[in-house]
Design a protein around this motif. Structure first.
Motif, PDB file in Angstrom:
ATOM      1  N   MET A 248       0.551  -1.285  -0.038  1.00 16.52           N
ATOM      2  CA  MET A 248      -0.013   0.127   0.018  1.00 16.52           C
ATOM      3  C   MET A 248       0.867   1.327  -0.019  1.00 16.52           C
ATOM      4  SD  MET A 248      -2.934  -0.726   2.483  1.00 16.52           S
ATOM      5  CE  MET A 248      -4.547  -1.533   2.179  1.00 16.52           C
ATOM      6  N   ASN A 250       0.685   3.952   1.645  1.00 18.36           N
ATOM      7  CA  ASN A 250       1.056   4.485   3.124  1.00 18.36           C
ATOM      8  C   ASN A 250       2.016   3.498   3.892  1.00 18.36           C
ATOM      9  OD1 ASN A 250      -0.728   2.417   3.616  1.00 18.36           O
ATOM     10  ND2 ASN A 250      -2.027   3.786   4.822  1.00 18.36           N
ATOM     11  N   VAL A 251       2.681   2.600   3.438  1.00 14.23           N
ATOM     12  CA  VAL A 251       3.345   1.773   4.140  1.00 14.23           C
ATOM     13  C   VAL A 251       4.921   1.835   3.854  1.00 14.23           C
ATOM     14  CG1 VAL A 251       1.575   0.317   5.223  1.00 14.23           C
ATOM     15  CG2 VAL A 251       2.881  -0.450   3.014  1.00 14.23           C
ATOM     16  N   GLU A 268      -1.534  -5.290   4.015  1.00 16.16           N
ATOM     17  CA  GLU A 268      -0.907  -4.227   3.367  1.00 16.16           C
ATOM     18  C   GLU A 268       0.100  -4.640   2.192  1.00 16.16           C
ATOM     19  OE1 GLU A 268      -0.034  -1.679   7.577  1.00 16.16           O
ATOM     20  OE2 GLU A 268       0.945  -3.335   7.169  1.00 16.16           O
TER      21      GLU A 268
HETATM   22  C1  LIG Z   1      -2.951   2.157   5.306  1.00 18.33           C
HETATM   23  O1  LIG Z   1      -4.057   2.613   4.889  1.00 18.33           O
HETATM   24  C2  LIG Z   1      -5.228   1.718   4.856  1.00 18.33           C
HETATM   25  C3  LIG Z   1      -6.466   2.047   4.001  1.00 18.33           C
HETATM   26  O2  LIG Z   1      -6.191   2.685   3.014  1.00 18.33           O
HETATM   27  C4  LIG Z   1      -5.309   1.558   6.528  1.00 18.33           C
HETATM   28  O3  LIG Z   1      -6.084   0.518   6.684  1.00 18.33           O
HETATM   29  C5  LIG Z   1      -4.059   1.240   6.961  1.00 18.33           C
HETATM   30  O4  LIG Z   1      -4.202   1.344   8.392  1.00 18.33           O
HETATM   31  C6  LIG Z   1      -3.026   2.128   6.724  1.00 18.33           C
HETATM   32  N1  LIG Z   1      -1.720   1.789   7.369  1.00 18.33           N
HETATM   33  C7  LIG Z   1      -0.998   2.596   7.780  1.00 18.33           C
HETATM   34  C8  LIG Z   1       0.221   2.135   8.495  1.00 18.33           C
HETATM   35  O5  LIG Z   1      -1.001   3.881   7.945  1.00 18.33           O
END
Ligand SMILES: *[C@@H]1O[C@H](CO)[C@@H](O)[C@H](O)[C@H]1NC(C)=O
Ligand SMILES: *[C@@H]1O[C@H](CO)[C@@H](O)[C@H](O)[C@H]1NC(C)=O
Ligand SMILES: *[C@@H]1O[C@H](CO)[C@@H](O)[C@H](O)[C@H]1NC(C)=O
Length: 407
Positions: A248, A250-251, A268
């Motif tokens: 993803m 955001n990771v 993820e």
């Molecule tokens: C990244 O985004 C997803 C949803 O898009 C979310 O469920 C997840 O917790 C987020 N992870 C982090 C590490 O921020």
């Protein structure tokens, strides 16, 4: 008492460190004997090749000459809008990178500006200078306005105040788009591989980042393979496949298999392009690979695949050599199936695809959704026509046939 204990610990640490570096020397000596390759001089050149000008080693890395058996080169292709990947890739790879950039017409100038930015302004510029060889290529029909010799062009000061010239580029404004030029992906792949100083190459796409430490782990792995059987060559040609995953946006990119397994569990991370072309990337025993825990810090082969049978459309990415079959330069990115002829050749030549256990590739963060495939249909049809008629006949003449191998 404690001092004695401390001494003991440092002795253990020291012998561990020395042990590793001795192994390194032993490994290199073995590879020197075992690997059948000739080192080449590292130099810059320019020439016309087919319908393109190719400026090989326009940017030369500071690493200088490298013995052909002693390292692995990541070979890849791009246009300047992909250059944001160079530093994240090098931070993990930390070994030679051979990069071919397509820069026709007025795309040449922002390409040079982007390179200057990477060499002078980026916080990771030392890595770029140390490890990155850059080749530029463009159609003889689409020359840039001016092409300065690298000695001059690379001395220009970059503009380090603005954003990097390779970010937020509107692709529709690029020379390539305005002149409806296809992206000559296989030309780039072959240029980058031809320029490799090392025999072993990881021919990959620039957005695929390898696990850290891969090169030294891989060379040790090769060294272990020749223990007891000096000079013995495997009977079939073989390459070492790296499985590919997406994460993803955001990771951060996982560094080890246990990290990857955690992320696969949480959702993820997912295997690469499963929604877009499952058959291209699955390969044999994917679930078992994902399930298997790490049992050794060393690199080993998990399982062996072949291109034929149930894996006719598999497009694995692997560590191979500069002598593996080349990519067909008439096939373009837009046409898809651009690796199919290489894969066919490797099937006929009975290549074994040894899938590595503890190393893998991860795509730059952001999971790709299936795109609008209609957009690229005309070129795809043209490529398919080309493969079906002309190229498949040529391939059969060059490499022969084998049951189970299809284009
Ligand atoms: C990244 O985004 C997803 C949803 O898009 C979310 O469920 C997840 O917790 C987020 N992870 C982090 C590490 O921020
Ligand atoms: C490969 O070459 C690079 C550049 O010279 C060097 O930093 C790296 O340590 C080498 N890798 C190995 C495993 O020797
Ligand atoms: C993977 O492991 C899970 C849980 O241990 C198990 O249910 C599943 O059958 C395994 N899959 C494969 C392909 O080994």
């Amino acid at each position: 008492m404690f001092r004695l204990f401390g001494l003991l610990i440092s002795l253990i640490v020291l012998s561990f460190v020395l042990g590793i570096s001795c192994l390194e020397k032993g490994t290199l000596a073995k590879l020197k004997k075992f690997v059948n390759c000739e080192s080449k001089a590292y130099k810059s050149s320019h020439a016309i090749y087919k319908d393109y000008w190719v400026l090989e080693n326009y940017v030369m890395a500071e690493h200088g000459d490298i013995p052909c058996y002693s390292n692995v080169t990541y070979t890849t292709h791009a246009d300047y809008t992909y250059l944001d990947n160079v530093v994240p890739l090098l931070e993990r790879w930390r070994s030679p990178l051979s990069l071919a950039i397509y820069a026709p017409g007025t795309d040449f100038e922002p390409t040079i500006q982007s390179i200057l930015y990477l060499l002078q302004c980026h916080p990771g510029h030392d890595l770029v200078r140390q490890l990155c060889s850059i080749h530029l290529y463009f159609d003889v029909e689409h020359l840039p306005q001016v092409v300065l010799p690298p000695e001059t062009a690379l001395k220009e000061p970059a503009n380090c105040n603005g954003p990097p010239p390779y970010v937020n580029v509107f692709k529709g404004n690029m020379y390539r788009a305005q002149n409806t030029l296809d992206y000559p992906v296989n030309m780039g792949r072959n240029i980058a591989r031809r320029a490799s100083l090392t025999h072993y190459v990881l021919a990959s796409d620039i957005e695929l980042y390898p696990t850290p430490g891969l090169v030294s782990d891989y060379l040790h792995f090769l060294g272990r393979q020749v223990i007891g059987i000096p000079g013995q060559q495997p009977t079939s040609p073989l390459v070492h496949v790296l499985r590919i995953f997406e994460v993803m946006s955001n990771v951060s990119v996982p560094n080890t298999k246990p990290e990857l397994q955690e992320m696969l569990k949480s959702g993820e991370a997912v295997p690469f392009h499963m929604d877009i072309c499952e058959a291209c990337h699955r390969g044999p025993n994917l679930e078992e690979w994902i399930n298997a825990s790490v049992v050794s810090q060393e690199l080993n082969v998990f399982n062996v695949g072949h291109r034929s049978e149930n894996n006719n459309n598999w497009e694995p990415i692997f560590v191979g050599t500069v002598e593996d079959p080349p990519y067909d330069e008439r096939l373009t990115w837009e046409g898809q199936r651009d690796k199919m002829t290489q894969a066919y050749a490797m099937c006929v030549l009975d290549y074994e695809f040894h899938i590595l256990d503890n190393a893998f590739l991860v795509h730059k963060p952001g999971i790709k959704q299936p795109g609008n495939r209609k957009e690229i249909f005309p070129q795809e049809r043209r490529n398919n026509g080309l493969i079906n008629k002309k190229i498949s006949r040529e391939m059969r003449m060059t490499y022969g046939t084998r049951s189970g191998c299809v284009i």
